[in-house]
Motif scaffolding. Sequence first.
Motif, short mmCIF file in Angstrom:
data_model
loop_
_atom_site.label_atom_id
_atom_site.label_comp_id
_atom_site.label_asym_id
_atom_site.label_seq_id
_atom_site.Cartn_x
_atom_site.Cartn_y
_atom_site.Cartn_z
N ALA A 33 49.74 60.43 34.07
CA ALA A 33 48.82 59.62 33.27
C ALA A 33 48.85 58.17 33.74
O ALA A 33 47.80 57.54 33.91
CB ALA A 33 49.16 59.72 31.78
N VAL A 34 50.05 57.65 33.97
CA VAL A 34 50.17 56.28 34.46
C VAL A 34 49.57 56.17 35.87
O VAL A 34 48.80 55.23 36.15
CB VAL A 34 51.64 55.80 34.45
CG1 VAL A 34 51.79 54.45 35.14
CG2 VAL A 34 52.17 55.74 33.03
N VAL A 35 49.87 57.11 36.74
CA VAL A 35 49.38 57.06 38.12
C VAL A 35 47.85 57.15 38.15
O VAL A 35 47.19 56.35 38.82
CB VAL A 35 50.01 58.18 38.98
CG1 VAL A 35 49.28 58.33 40.32
CG2 VAL A 35 51.48 57.89 39.21
N MET A 36 47.28 58.10 37.43
CA MET A 36 45.83 58.27 37.48
C MET A 36 45.11 57.12 36.79
O MET A 36 44.00 56.76 37.19
CB MET A 36 45.43 59.62 36.92
CG MET A 36 45.84 60.74 37.87
SD MET A 36 45.28 62.37 37.41
CE MET A 36 43.52 62.22 37.65
N THR A 37 45.72 56.53 35.77
CA THR A 37 45.15 55.34 35.16
C THR A 37 45.10 54.21 36.18
O THR A 37 44.08 53.53 36.34
CB THR A 37 45.97 54.92 33.92
OG1 THR A 37 45.93 55.99 32.96
CG2 THR A 37 45.44 53.65 33.29
#
Length: 168
Positions: free
Chosen positions: A154-158
């Motif tokens: 979630a952090v990476v794709m954000t």
Amino acid sequence: MTYKNKKPTSMEPNFLAILVASLSSFVVGSVWYNPKVFGTIWMRETGMTEEKAQKANMIKVFGLTFVFAFMLAFMMPTIVIHQVGALQLAGGNATDEAFIAYMKVHGEAFRTFKHGALHGLIASLFIILPTVGINALFEQRSFKYVAITAGYWAVVMTLMGAIVCGWK
């Protein structure tokens, strides 16, 4: 890029943004999986040990990690940039009248880091979380494992969405 003319320039991918977005997964991973953050819990939940980790072929691990991160970042424009979706609807033809009309009305609207981050987060919640969750169910992994793994993505794709959408 403005579309006041009848013949707009093509919307080619920003490969530098895609490269930086790919590399962001390593930056996030170095923090996320640090023993002082989630690394120790993740190791316990996966059964990973320091000895087992040291036996890994790190060239293979990091090399393929980059390839897979690049693949995600490469597809990110189709998820986070509305103009790419409009171009896809026009069959990839940047001279299509409908695409030109769309661009004349909307131009660079929503081409921001903030908007890309929102779509990256939504994609992680509706693509990554179910994928990780389903695998975890069949592998009989814990909720902690799902939370740590899906949280990382979630952090990476954000971040990827923000970089790819906002970097013009």
